[in-house]
Write a protein that holds these residues in place. Structure first.
Motif, PDB file in Angstrom:
ATOM      1  N   CYS A  36       6.779   9.291  -3.972  1.00 38.22           N
ATOM      2  CA  CYS A  36       5.544   8.921  -3.291  1.00 38.22           C
ATOM      3  C   CYS A  36       5.086   7.540  -3.740  1.00 38.22           C
ATOM      4  O   CYS A  36       5.308   7.151  -4.890  1.00 38.22           O
ATOM      5  CB  CYS A  36       4.471   9.958  -3.637  1.00 38.22           C
ATOM      6  N   VAL A  37       4.461   6.799  -2.828  1.00 44.68           N
ATOM      7  CA  VAL A  37       3.634   5.652  -3.199  1.00 44.68           C
ATOM      8  C   VAL A  37       2.207   6.015  -2.798  1.00 44.68           C
ATOM      9  O   VAL A  37       1.888   6.097  -1.615  1.00 44.68           O
ATOM     10  CB  VAL A  37       4.085   4.348  -2.529  1.00 44.68           C
ATOM     11  N   ASN A  38       1.397   6.261  -3.798  1.00 48.64           N
ATOM     12  CA  ASN A  38      -0.008   6.634  -3.603  1.00 48.64           C
ATOM     13  C   ASN A  38      -0.863   5.370  -3.670  1.00 48.64           C
ATOM     14  O   ASN A  38      -0.789   4.619  -4.640  1.00 48.64           O
ATOM     15  CB  ASN A  38      -0.405   7.631  -4.683  1.00 48.64           C
ATOM     16  N   VAL A  39      -1.642   5.117  -2.627  1.00 50.97           N
ATOM     17  CA  VAL A  39      -2.540   3.967  -2.621  1.00 50.97           C
ATOM     18  C   VAL A  39      -3.941   4.446  -2.277  1.00 50.97           C
ATOM     19  O   VAL A  39      -4.128   5.263  -1.385  1.00 50.97           O
ATOM     20  CB  VAL A  39      -2.068   2.870  -1.635  1.00 50.97           C
ATOM     21  N   ALA A  40      -4.905   3.951  -3.020  1.00 45.99           N
ATOM     22  CA  ALA A  40      -6.308   4.263  -2.753  1.00 45.99           C
ATOM     23  C   ALA A  40      -7.112   2.984  -2.887  1.00 45.99           C
ATOM     24  O   ALA A  40      -6.941   2.225  -3.844  1.00 45.99           O
ATOM     25  CB  ALA A  40      -6.825   5.319  -3.722  1.00 45.99           C
ATOM     26  N   THR A  41      -7.967   2.732  -1.899  1.00 46.10           N
ATOM     27  CA  THR A  41      -8.860   1.584  -1.945  1.00 46.10           C
ATOM     28  C   THR A  41     -10.282   2.096  -2.096  1.00 46.10           C
ATOM     29  O   THR A  41     -10.667   3.089  -1.475  1.00 46.10           O
ATOM     30  CB  THR A  41      -8.718   0.720  -0.680  1.00 46.10           C
ATOM     31  N   VAL A  67       9.892   3.590  -1.625  1.00 44.44           N
ATOM     32  CA  VAL A  67       9.689   4.951  -1.144  1.00 44.44           C
ATOM     33  C   VAL A  67       9.271   4.846   0.317  1.00 44.44           C
ATOM     34  O   VAL A  67       8.140   4.458   0.630  1.00 44.44           O
ATOM     35  CB  VAL A  67       8.630   5.710  -1.957  1.00 44.44           C
ATOM     36  N   GLY A  68      10.201   5.168   1.206  1.00 49.47           N
ATOM     37  CA  GLY A  68       9.894   5.073   2.627  1.00 49.47           C
ATOM     38  C   GLY A  68       9.470   3.669   3.020  1.00 49.47           C
ATOM     39  O   GLY A  68      10.181   2.690   2.745  1.00 49.47           O
ATOM     40  N   PRO A  69       8.295   3.528   3.631  1.00 51.57           N
ATOM     41  CA  PRO A  69       7.877   2.232   4.167  1.00 51.57           C
ATOM     42  C   PRO A  69       7.224   1.307   3.149  1.00 51.57           C
ATOM     43  O   PRO A  69       6.831   0.193   3.497  1.00 51.57           O
ATOM     44  CB  PRO A  69       6.866   2.622   5.239  1.00 51.57           C
ATOM     45  N   SER A  70       7.088   1.737   1.909  1.00 55.42           N
ATOM     46  CA  SER A  70       6.402   0.933   0.894  1.00 55.42           C
ATOM     47  C   SER A  70       7.338   0.673  -0.286  1.00 55.42           C
ATOM     48  O   SER A  70       8.249   1.447  -0.557  1.00 55.42           O
ATOM     49  CB  SER A  70       5.134   1.645   0.405  1.00 55.42           C
ATOM     50  N   ALA A  71       7.082  -0.446  -0.986  1.00 59.74           N
ATOM     51  CA  ALA A  71       7.961  -0.822  -2.093  1.00 59.74           C
ATOM     52  C   ALA A  71       7.204  -1.613  -3.142  1.00 59.74           C
ATOM     53  O   ALA A  71       6.207  -2.289  -2.848  1.00 59.74           O
ATOM     54  CB  ALA A  71       9.145  -1.640  -1.578  1.00 59.74           C
ATOM     55  N   ILE A  81       3.720  -5.657  -4.426  1.00 64.29           N
ATOM     56  CA  ILE A  81       3.658  -4.332  -3.813  1.00 64.29           C
ATOM     57  C   ILE A  81       3.427  -4.513  -2.319  1.00 64.29           C
ATOM     58  O   ILE A  81       2.403  -5.067  -1.902  1.00 64.29           O
ATOM     59  CB  ILE A  81       2.525  -3.498  -4.422  1.00 64.29           C
ATOM     60  N   ASP A  82       4.382  -4.059  -1.527  1.00 59.96           N
ATOM     61  CA  ASP A  82       4.252  -4.091  -0.071  1.00 59.96           C
ATOM     62  C   ASP A  82       3.957  -2.685   0.419  1.00 59.96           C
ATOM     63  O   ASP A  82       4.750  -1.759   0.183  1.00 59.96           O
ATOM     64  CB  ASP A  82       5.532  -4.627   0.568  1.00 59.96           C
ATOM     65  N   LEU A  83       2.841  -2.536   1.104  1.00 55.29           N
ATOM     66  CA  LEU A  83       2.355  -1.223   1.511  1.00 55.29           C
ATOM     67  C   LEU A  83       2.388  -1.055   3.017  1.00 55.29           C
ATOM     68  O   LEU A  83       2.063  -1.985   3.765  1.00 55.29           O
ATOM     69  CB  LEU A  83       0.911  -1.018   1.019  1.00 55.29           C
ATOM     70  N   ASN A  84       2.750   0.154   3.442  1.00 55.83           N
ATOM     71  CA  ASN A  84       2.678   0.504   4.855  1.00 55.83           C
ATOM     72  C   ASN A  84       2.525   2.026   4.928  1.00 55.83           C
ATOM     73  O   ASN A  84       3.476   2.750   5.248  1.00 55.83           O
ATOM     74  CB  ASN A  84       3.915   0.035   5.609  1.00 55.83           C
ATOM     75  N   GLU A  85       1.345   2.516   4.598  1.00 57.94           N
ATOM     76  CA  GLU A  85       1.083   3.946   4.507  1.00 57.94           C
ATOM     77  C   GLU A  85       0.027   4.365   5.525  1.00 57.94           C
ATOM     78  O   GLU A  85      -0.671   3.525   6.105  1.00 57.94           O
ATOM     79  CB  GLU A  85       0.608   4.306   3.094  1.00 57.94           C
ATOM     80  N   ARG A  94      -3.979   3.215   9.143  1.00 53.00           N
ATOM     81  CA  ARG A  94      -2.889   2.567   8.428  1.00 53.00           C
ATOM     82  C   ARG A  94      -3.434   1.747   7.259  1.00 53.00           C
ATOM     83  O   ARG A  94      -4.442   1.043   7.390  1.00 53.00           O
ATOM     84  CB  ARG A  94      -2.085   1.672   9.369  1.00 53.00           C
ATOM     85  N   VAL A  95      -2.753   1.845   6.118  1.00 54.70           N
ATOM     86  CA  VAL A  95      -3.049   1.015   4.949  1.00 54.70           C
ATOM     87  C   VAL A  95      -1.842   0.108   4.764  1.00 54.70           C
ATOM     88  O   VAL A  95      -0.781   0.532   4.294  1.00 54.70           O
ATOM     89  CB  VAL A  95      -3.301   1.867   3.692  1.00 54.70           C
ATOM     90  N   GLN A  96      -2.013  -1.153   5.149  1.00 56.49           N
ATOM     91  CA  GLN A  96      -0.863  -2.054   5.240  1.00 56.49           C
ATOM     92  C   GLN A  96      -1.220  -3.405   4.646  1.00 56.49           C
ATOM     93  O   GLN A  96      -2.341  -3.893   4.795  1.00 56.49           O
ATOM     94  CB  GLN A  96      -0.446  -2.218   6.699  1.00 56.49           C
TER      95      GLN A  96
END
Length: 292
Positions: A36-41, A67-71, A81-85, A94-96
């Motif tokens: 998982c890539v867990n992101v919280a704002t 992990v999937g769309p994020s790295a 950190i590139d996010l696409n969750e 979307r959190v991108q």
């Protein structure tokens, strides 16, 4: 945290997603199948995304976790950190975007959290700069950041009843505090001061002081000089077993504001918690990379 103190972000990459009900229900025998890539704002327009993904979504190398769309990628100077969750309820969106952590220095510190080394804390860069550039109005900012890792070979609730952790920027760097009550009745009480060159030293910290419980009534405490009561200045994550917030306290005469967490493992161990978590942590077993 942003320089103005009104926004914050946390990103955690998991192999063996510690707080995933799906990983717990699986028996925790295959960590790579629950990544998982867990992101919280945190702040106006804040979002929370934590998708439990199968092993098809996991790619690793010496300097990259995908992990999937994020790295997350270490380029030798910065953690990019590139996010696409997709965030979960109550607001699905979307959190991108990209987050960059630039350490002031890297440390060589590892702290065993249990005597047998089953749980290890590795603070790579307790004092860092952060740049946030997300595809949402108002979510382009900079401030102070932090970069660490945890490793474990047993479930947290097997070895701990409760812990608190805090990272407080100081004039000379940052002070990190780890206090925990273990299942065997022993305690962990550690305060480590890091300077801007990454040098670390164990320091004496003032006593633990309790402050206001979280919205879910999770007990909270941190270190504070005599006569000082810590206080929350920015609410972040409030869950039945876990609270993350920005907290102001005073350490050895210096007023500091940093990120604090409290984790009640007795609550987390309850079988009633796992179904609640499943609403916030969806399971996506399959994934196909575009270049596969």
């Amino acid at each position: 945290m942003s320089t103005c103190g009104t926004k914050a972000v946390s990103v955690i990459g998991f192999i063996g997603s510690v707080f995933s009900p799906w990983f717990a229900w699986s028996g925790r025998g295959d960590p790579a199948n629950h990544c998982c890539v867990n992101v919280a704002t945190y702040g106006p327009g804040g979002r929370f995304a934590m998708t439990d993904r199968g092993r098809q979504a996991l790619r690793t190398s010496a300097d990259t976790l995908q992990v999937g769309p994020s790295a997350m990628h270490w380029n030798g100077r910065e953690l990019v950190i590139d996010l696409n969750e997709i965030s979960g309820l109550p607001i699905i969106s979307r959190v991108q975007g990209q987050i960059t952590i630039t350490p002031h220095a890297l440390t060589a510190v590892e702290l065993p959290l249990t005597p047998d080394g089953a749980h290890i804390w590795r603070p790579f860069a307790p004092s860092s700069d952060i740049r946030v550039d997300l595809a949402a109005k108002g979510w382009q900012w900079s401030g102070h950041g932090y970069f660490d890792a945890n490793f474990g070979t047993r479930p947290l609730e097997d070895d701990f009843k409760f812990w608190t952790w805090g990272r407080y920027p100081t004039k000379v760097g940052a002070t990190c505090i780890y206090d925990a009550t273990r299942r065997d009745g022993t305690t962990l009480e550690t305060a480590i001061a890091f300077d801007h060159d990454g040098q670390a030293s164990i320091v004496s910290a003032p006593p633990r002081v309790a402050f206001e419980r979280s919205g879910w009534r999770v007990k909270r405490e941190t270190r504070a000089d005599p006569g000082v009561t810590p206080k929350q200045v920015l609410g972040m994550l409030d869950a039945p077993f876990y609270a993350r917030s920005a907290v102001q306290t005073q350490l050895n005469g210096e007023v500091v504001t940093g990120v604090h967490e409290a984790l009640d493992l007795d609550r987390y161990a309850s079988p009633l918690i796992k179904p609640i978590l499943a609403f916030r942590v969806p399971r996506r077993r399959k994934w196909t990379f575009q270049d596969a």
